[in-house]
Design a protein around this motif. Structure first.
Motif, short mmCIF file in Angstrom:
data_model
loop_
_atom_site.label_atom_id
_atom_site.label_comp_id
_atom_site.label_asym_id
_atom_site.label_seq_id
_atom_site.Cartn_x
_atom_site.Cartn_y
_atom_site.Cartn_z
N UNK A 424 0.21 7.77 -5.79
CA UNK A 424 0.53 6.45 -5.28
C UNK A 424 1.98 6.33 -4.87
N UNK A 425 2.39 5.11 -4.56
CA UNK A 425 3.75 4.87 -4.08
C UNK A 425 4.75 4.89 -5.23
N UNK A 426 6.00 5.12 -4.88
CA UNK A 426 7.05 5.05 -5.89
C UNK A 426 7.19 3.60 -6.34
N UNK A 427 7.26 3.34 -7.64
CA UNK A 427 7.07 1.98 -8.16
C UNK A 427 8.18 0.99 -7.86
N UNK A 428 9.38 1.45 -7.51
CA UNK A 428 10.49 0.49 -7.45
C UNK A 428 10.34 -0.53 -6.32
#
Length: 494
Positions: A424-428
């Motif tokens: 998935x995407x990087x959480x920030x």
């Protein structure tokens, strides 16, 4: 249909490939195009089916078959054969935002669904598409389409990969004012730094970006939203925000010795190589070099293959690719009939180059890493690998790949690249905007929608659907643009 017997009269002919031992001397694309006469014969092979599976995009046995953009493939194949390339180009551009990208890097879901492929060789759809768009550029038919009327709506697109560019392209044509933010120093996202030049030379991305700039799209680079630029700044300044940040959170390996120097994620390796290549032709020393090293790549997908091709061009001493799953069959099994996506062994350009250079296929199937070994300086020196077999888990009833006892072997290795997919995407970014994630850590939306739980915030591409293809990113960006337009205007003509 221009030639009813075209598929019988003409054999499938692909763009020729420069010999492996020649092309590994540089990072250039290596498929020179067919001339116009031969390309028109390839267009003649299209049967203009009553039911064109090539443009259908349906899910069969868990995998998609057919073009996600629903390109009008039989129409422009027929026009290629008739020599009416200008009209063919117009029909292509009606549904395809960036044929110069998909014509180079798409695996060809259209060709897998081609009816000619049921009992023979499919039409060269992808190469026909690429020939059309390059014909358009060469003959100055691709020109800036500047909206005659502008709305007062402002939209921020975060991420300049295929989904971000497609979203921006359509919303700008609608007359909205679009600004695209990119955290790196060049526009293109995955296509710029995640795909090597051998598959997509960056001049073609720059060419399209420059065209979009002329059409009115604003691009801002070195703008890391949620990090160097607060998310709230965009929420306060724009009428809508579209998150197209990709799925760049790589899956890791947690084996003993993981802290050794010389272990990298494939995406970091490829990004560093392409940036150094573009900045200095690899003379600035900022790339991760495989020169003179024994290299192991963990992962058998497109990214792993790109790592193989890149390492060979660096001058690696050896290359080994580990694939957890069993070796696929050479031809379709009865359980995998047309028009399903063919689950067959694919020998890609990197594998071909390794075979030509080292004399054997670099892939080891049903194999994974058990342990990393370090020298006295903490540098990776060797890797212990282990064979795997499929066994049924007594608790869940599912079949799992488990180690075969006593099958361990140790290979020399100074560079290991992890190409095991993404989580998935990087959480920030999602945390900065407060958008919800689903169980797969993708940004959550209602089924068939691109609107997040946060007012005026939308999402598209890999950040929304998970790691996928460039063509799916473009399809999502186009669909998202339509929903954003309807949100802003109360209706849409996209």
């Amino acid at each position: 249909m221009g030639k009813p017997t075209g598929f019988l009269d003409y054999a499938r002919e692909e763009n020729p490939a420069i010999e492996p031992l020649v092309r590994i001397e540089n990072f250039n694309e290596f498929h020179p195009p067919l001339d116009r006469e031969h390309r028109q014969k390839q267009g003649a092979r299209c049967m203009n089916c009553g039911v064109p599976f090539c443009q259908s995009c349906v899910q069969l046995a868990g995998m998609y078959s057919g073009c996600p953009l629903h390109n009008l493939i039989p129409e422009w194949n027929d026009m290629i054969y008739r020599g009416n390339w200008e009209h063919a180009l117009a029909r292509l551009c009606k549904t395809a935002s960036f044929p110069e990208f998909t014509g180079r890097v798409c695996p060809g879901l259209c060709m897998a669904a081609c009816t000619c492929g049921a009992n023979g060789d499919p039409v060269t759809v992808k190469e026909n598409e690429l020939a059309l768009i390059e014909y358009g550029y060469e003959n100055h038919l691709i020109k800036p389409r500047i909206p005659e009327i502008r709305t007062d709506k402002k939209i921020a697109v975060v991420g300049s990969g295929p989904s971000g560019m497609a979203t921006a392209d359509l919303l700008n044509r609608r007359g909205h004012n679009v600004t695209v933010y990119e955290r790196f120093d060049r526009v293109g996202g995955l296509m710029m730094y995640g795909i090597p030049n051998m598959k997509l030379e960056k001049q073609y991305i720059d060419r399209r970006v420059n065209l979009m700039k002329q059409e009115g799209v604003t691009f801002v680079t070195n703008a890391d939203i949620g990090n160097t630029i607060p998310a709230q700044e965009l929420l306060d300044s724009y009428d809508a925000v579209v998150l197209c940040c990709g799925a760049s959170n790589p899956r890791d390996l947690n084996n003993p010795g993981r802290d050794a120097n010389g272990i990298y994620f494939a995406v970091d390796f490829l990004r560093a190589n392409t940036k150094s290549l573009l900045d200095s032709n690899l003379t600035d020393g900022k790339n991760i070099s495989a020169k003179g090293k024994h290299v192991i790549v963990v992962g058998g997908g497109d990214t792993g293959n790109d790592c193989i091709g890149t390492c060979i061009r660096h001058g690696c001493k050896s290359i080994t690719a580990l694939e957890m799953m069993p070796e696929p069959p050479e031809e379709r099994l009865p359980s995998n009939p047309w028009p399903q996506w063919p689950r067959v062994k694919k020998t890609d350009y990197g594998h071909e180059e390794a075979i030509a250079l080292f004399g054997h296929d670099p892939r080891l199937y049903q194999t994974t890493v058990k342990e990393f070994h370090k020298d006295e300086n903490g540098n990776l020196s060797a890797v212990t690998i282990v064979s795997l077999e499929s066994k049924k888990d007594e608790k869940t009833g599912r079949f799992m790949m488990v180690p075969v006892e006593g099958s361990e072997q140790t290979l020399p290795c100074e560079l290991l690249l992890i190409a095991a997919g993404f989580l998935g995407s990087q959480p920030y970014v999602s945390e900065a905007f407060g958008v919800e994630l689903n169980q797969r850590t993708n940004v959550k939306t209602a089924e068939g929608s691109y609107k997040t739980n946060v007012d005026k915030v939308f999402t598209a591409g890999d950040m929304h659907r998970g790691q996928s293809l460039v063509v799916w990113g473009i399809a999502e960006g186009r669909a998202c643009a339509r929903e954003v337009d309807e949100y802003l205007m109360g209706y849409t003509c996209l």
